[in-house]
Design an enzyme around this catalytic site. Structure first.
Site, PDB file in Angstrom:
ATOM      1  N   TRP A   3      38.772  30.488  23.247  1.00 30.14           N
ATOM      2  CA  TRP A   3      37.486  30.067  23.822  1.00 30.14           C
ATOM      3  C   TRP A   3      36.523  31.236  23.939  1.00 30.14           C
ATOM      4  CZ3 TRP A   3      36.054  25.297  23.636  1.00 30.14           C
ATOM      5  CH2 TRP A   3      37.034  24.314  23.668  1.00 30.14           C
ATOM      6  N   ILE A   4      36.467  32.080  22.938  1.00 29.26           N
ATOM      7  CA  ILE A   4      35.589  33.249  23.004  1.00 29.26           C
ATOM      8  C   ILE A   4      34.269  32.948  22.296  1.00 29.26           C
ATOM      9  CG2 ILE A   4      35.376  35.730  22.493  1.00 29.26           C
ATOM     10  CD1 ILE A   4      37.666  34.811  24.550  1.00 29.26           C
ATOM     11  N   THR A  26      39.772  35.206  28.278  1.00 31.05           N
ATOM     12  CA  THR A  26      40.610  34.007  28.321  1.00 31.05           C
ATOM     13  C   THR A  26      41.670  33.994  27.221  1.00 31.05           C
ATOM     14  OG1 THR A  26      38.710  32.812  29.211  1.00 31.05           O
ATOM     15  CG2 THR A  26      40.518  31.468  28.339  1.00 31.05           C
ATOM     16  N   GLY A  69      36.144  39.051  25.617  1.00 28.79           N
ATOM     17  CA  GLY A  69      37.430  38.375  25.387  1.00 28.79           C
ATOM     18  C   GLY A  69      38.384  38.526  26.551  1.00 28.79           C
ATOM     19  N   GLU A 127      33.297  30.833  33.136  1.00 27.11           N
ATOM     20  CA  GLU A 127      32.921  31.864  34.120  1.00 27.11           C
ATOM     21  C   GLU A 127      33.230  31.411  35.550  1.00 27.11           C
ATOM     22  OE1 GLU A 127      30.039  34.540  33.307  1.00 27.11           O
ATOM     23  OE2 GLU A 127      29.664  33.915  31.252  1.00 27.11           O
ATOM     24  N   GLY A 128      34.415  30.859  35.709  1.00 32.50           N
ATOM     25  CA  GLY A 128      34.850  30.346  37.014  1.00 32.50           C
ATOM     26  C   GLY A 128      34.521  28.884  37.111  1.00 32.50           C
TER      27      GLY A 128
HETATM   28  C1  LIG Z   1      32.275  26.643  25.572  1.00 32.10           C
HETATM   29  C2  LIG Z   1      33.140  27.669  26.243  1.00 32.10           C
HETATM   30  C3  LIG Z   1      32.871  29.022  26.034  1.00 32.10           C
HETATM   31  C4  LIG Z   1      33.697  29.989  26.609  1.00 32.10           C
HETATM   32  N1  LIG Z   1      33.438  31.325  26.373  1.00 32.10           N
HETATM   33  C5  LIG Z   1      34.297  32.274  26.846  1.00 32.10           C
HETATM   34  C6  LIG Z   1      34.114  33.651  26.504  1.00 32.10           C
HETATM   35  O1  LIG Z   1      33.150  34.040  25.814  1.00 32.10           O
HETATM   36  N2  LIG Z   1      35.039  34.559  26.932  1.00 32.10           N
HETATM   37  C7  LIG Z   1      36.108  34.197  27.690  1.00 32.10           C
HETATM   38  O2  LIG Z   1      36.900  35.084  28.044  1.00 32.10           O
HETATM   39  N3  LIG Z   1      36.305  32.889  28.038  1.00 32.10           N
HETATM   40  C8  LIG Z   1      35.439  31.934  27.639  1.00 32.10           C
HETATM   41  N4  LIG Z   1      35.634  30.598  27.971  1.00 32.10           N
HETATM   42  C9  LIG Z   1      36.831  30.218  28.717  1.00 32.10           C
HETATM   43  C10 LIG Z   1      36.540  29.880  30.174  1.00 32.10           C
HETATM   44  O3  LIG Z   1      36.136  31.001  30.893  1.00 32.10           O
HETATM   45  C11 LIG Z   1      37.810  29.223  30.757  1.00 32.10           C
HETATM   46  O4  LIG Z   1      37.916  27.956  30.120  1.00 32.10           O
HETATM   47  C12 LIG Z   1      37.738  29.045  32.252  1.00 32.10           C
HETATM   48  O5  LIG Z   1      37.910  30.289  32.892  1.00 32.10           O
HETATM   49  C13 LIG Z   1      38.782  28.073  32.818  1.00 32.10           C
HETATM   50  O6  LIG Z   1      40.051  28.376  32.324  1.00 32.10           O
HETATM   51  P1  LIG Z   1      40.966  27.229  31.627  1.00 32.10           P
HETATM   52  O7  LIG Z   1      40.116  26.518  30.645  1.00 32.10           O
HETATM   53  O8  LIG Z   1      42.192  27.908  31.176  1.00 32.10           O
HETATM   54  O9  LIG Z   1      41.307  26.216  32.810  1.00 32.10           O
HETATM   55  P2  LIG Z   1      42.493  26.361  33.866  1.00 32.10           P
HETATM   56  O10 LIG Z   1      42.413  27.666  34.555  1.00 32.10           O
HETATM   57  O11 LIG Z   1      43.774  25.990  33.204  1.00 32.10           O
HETATM   58  O12 LIG Z   1      42.114  25.202  34.892  1.00 32.10           O
HETATM   59  C14 LIG Z   1      42.381  23.818  34.658  1.00 32.10           C
HETATM   60  C15 LIG Z   1      41.919  23.014  35.876  1.00 32.10           C
HETATM   61  O13 LIG Z   1      42.652  23.432  37.043  1.00 32.10           O
HETATM   62  C16 LIG Z   1      41.752  23.859  38.045  1.00 32.10           C
HETATM   63  N5  LIG Z   1      42.335  24.982  38.782  1.00 32.10           N
HETATM   64  C17 LIG Z   1      42.891  26.120  38.266  1.00 32.10           C
HETATM   65  N6  LIG Z   1      43.321  26.914  39.250  1.00 32.10           N
HETATM   66  C18 LIG Z   1      42.998  26.297  40.427  1.00 32.10           C
HETATM   67  C19 LIG Z   1      43.153  26.621  41.802  1.00 32.10           C
HETATM   68  N7  LIG Z   1      43.677  27.788  42.194  1.00 32.10           N
HETATM   69  N8  LIG Z   1      42.736  25.719  42.715  1.00 32.10           N
HETATM   70  C20 LIG Z   1      42.149  24.561  42.336  1.00 32.10           C
HETATM   71  N9  LIG Z   1      41.969  24.183  41.069  1.00 32.10           N
HETATM   72  C21 LIG Z   1      42.373  25.058  40.121  1.00 32.10           C
HETATM   73  C22 LIG Z   1      40.487  24.299  37.292  1.00 32.10           C
HETATM   74  O14 LIG Z   1      39.350  24.297  38.144  1.00 32.10           O
HETATM   75  C23 LIG Z   1      40.429  23.250  36.202  1.00 32.10           C
HETATM   76  O15 LIG Z   1      39.879  22.064  36.713  1.00 32.10           O
HETATM   77  C24 LIG Z   1      34.796  29.597  27.441  1.00 32.10           C
HETATM   78  C25 LIG Z   1      35.027  28.227  27.668  1.00 32.10           C
HETATM   79  C26 LIG Z   1      34.218  27.283  27.092  1.00 32.10           C
HETATM   80  C27 LIG Z   1      34.492  25.839  27.368  1.00 32.10           C
END
Ligand SMILES: Cc1cc2nc3c(=O)[nH]c(=O)nc-3n(C[C@H](O)[C@H](O)[C@H](O)COP(=O)(O)OP(=O)(O)OC[C@H]3O[C@@H](n4cnc5c(N)ncnc54)[C@H](O)[C@@H]3O)c2cc1C
Length: 396
Positions: free
Chosen positions: A156-157, A126, A124, A363-364
């Site tokens: 999103w966990i 995000t 956990g 994961e990035g």
């Molecule tokens: C099916 C699924 C399972 C998941 N499972 C887990 C889990 O088990 N545990 C957990 O902790 N998380 C989990 N996640 C969350 C996931 O790791 C995040 O969604 C991810 O890190 C991206 O964060 P965000 O969605 O907040 O996007 P944001 O960080 O808000 O990004 C939005 C957009 O802006 C871009 N962006 C952001 N910063 C920059 C920058 N500096 N330069 C250029 N572009 C940028 C991004 O690339 C993206 O296109 C999961 C997500 C999904 C969809």
């Protein structure tokens, strides 16, 4: 350099493939349509020793090398992304982080049952306002006597409603930013813990994903992982392992696209010949093959570095970025090759396309990995050995 799989690894691949063909393939279309996660699959994976394949035997695992974990992920994602995601969070993000950072008491209490598959782990990090920008997280942990009191929300966990244990990140000192985040081992049974699944996902519908809530949740002070303030470092090193499993899974996704597309190329005829004889269709098949072979090499190189106990953030990031992009492109082309039939769930490729999108986000995101790779090349980023490294693989 050795590009040969060992007999043990070949046997492992056959075992997982056989399992996927028998247990996942016949049911996955229905599970995906209904959006149901079958936890029995996890029990069956545990019985095969696959929930802790690369965890040493002394901690309840199968004691195989890190590339064996890649093989498990490849073969599972050939079946469906949901089950590879489960192994990614359970083994990659949670158990391997415990192997790297936990003290002996924590390993005995949490890692051993996880490696045996008796308990399920998840991760956990995000939050609603903190994805790529981890430092923006809002969860807090305040020390009171023998406990930390955690408040906050995660989103999103993966395995939110299924896991028994969670690795959770919260600020113990928000002023210190990166150095103020701490990592905690949280049990579902802790008072103040609750979870809720997210509805309406594009893909990985057979998987369980959602929110965690901490409402004055009391976490025993013994459940602090590492030291106070080491949480950011622990999260990033856990991601080195999680990303490795995502990259390996993407290889399996490309494999599934190639299998489905070649079958269809032989089956479907247009203009008097099988569509596989049209050069523009061949181009899509060739791109899939190139993506498959390149991704595999990147994954196994990262795995080899892990086996040697060498830091591999750079190599794993490249593998994750490229393999998931190739898989997303392969799935898009697989639908194209199937024409209108690819647009219905009569064939599996529309599921592959929906499933292949999350791995380029979690994961990035691809953008984050692009920046990382540019920074390495430009000399703006450099990795040094951590105070606690993932242990090298020891052949027994
Ligand atoms: C099916 C699924 C399972 C998941 N499972 C887990 C889990 O088990 N545990 C957990 O902790 N998380 C989990 N996640 C969350 C996931 O790791 C995040 O969604 C991810 O890190 C991206 O964060 P965000 O969605 O907040 O996007 P944001 O960080 O808000 O990004 C939005 C957009 O802006 C871009 N962006 C952001 N910063 C920059 C920058 N500096 N330069 C250029 N572009 C940028 C991004 O690339 C993206 O296109 C999961 C997500 C999904 C969809």
């Amino acid at each position: 350099m050795n590009f040969e799989f060992t007999e043990e690894q070949k046997m492992l691949r056959r075992t997982v493939r056989d399992f996927v063909d028998k247990e996942i393939m016949p049911n996955i279309a229905e599970w995906d349509r209904k959006g149901t996660f079958d936890p029995k699959i996890m029990d069956k994976l545990a019985n095969l020793g696959l929930m802790g394949v690369c965890i040493p035997e002394e901690y309840g695992g199968s004691g195989m090398d890190y590339n064996s974990l890649a093989i498990v992920c490849e073969e599972l994602e050939r079946g469906d992304t949901a089950f590879r995601t489960a192994v990614s969070v359970h083994t990659g993000l949670n158990s391997m982080a415990l192997l790297q950072w936990a003290n002996e008491e924590q390993k005995q209490k949490y890692l051993v049952p996880q490696a045996k598959g008796e308990k399920i782990g998840a991760f956990g990090l995000t939050e609603p306002g903190a994805g790529s920008d981890v430092v923006s997280l809002q969860s807090t942990a305040v020390k009171e006597g023998n406990y930390y009191i955690l408040n906050g929300q995660k989103t999103w966990i993966s395995l939110c409603d299924v896991a028994d244990h969670f690795l959770v990140f919260a600020y113990t000192d928000p002023k210190k930013k990166h150095y103020g985040i701490s990592a905690f081992i949280v049990e579902r049974t802790f008072e103040g813990f609750s979870s809720k699944a997210t509805e309406g996902k594009l893909g990985i519908r057979a998987g369980n994903t959602g929110e965690l809530f901490f409402d004055d949740m009391k976490v025993p002070k013994e459940n602090l992982l590492g030291e106070e303030g080491e949480g950011f470092k622990i999260a990033m090193s856990a991601l080195d392992n999680g990303r490795f499993t995502v990259a390996a899974g993407a290889v399996g996704q490309i494999m599934a696209c190639i299998e489905a597309s070649t079958d269809y190329c032989h089956e479907r005829e247009t203009f008097g010949k099988p569509i596989g004889k049209h050069q523009l269709v061949q181009q899509m098949i060739a791109n899939m093959e190139a993506g498959y072979q390149m991704s595999r090499l990147l994954v196994y190189r990262a795995g080899e570095l892990k086996n040697k106990g060498v830091r591999n953030t750079r190599e794993t990031s490249l593998a994750k970025w490229q393999a998931t992009e190739f898989a997303n492109k392969a799935a898009n082309d697989a639908v194209q090759i199937h024409g209108a039939y690819g647009y219905s769930d009569e064939y599996p490729v529309e599921r592959y396309l929906r499933n292949s999108k999350a791995p380029v986000i979690y994961e990035g995101t691809s953008e984050i990995h692009t920046i990382m790779q540019a920074e390495y090349v430009l000399g703006y980023r450099e990795d040094k050995p951590l105070n606690k490294m993932l242990p090298a693989w020891e052949e027994k």
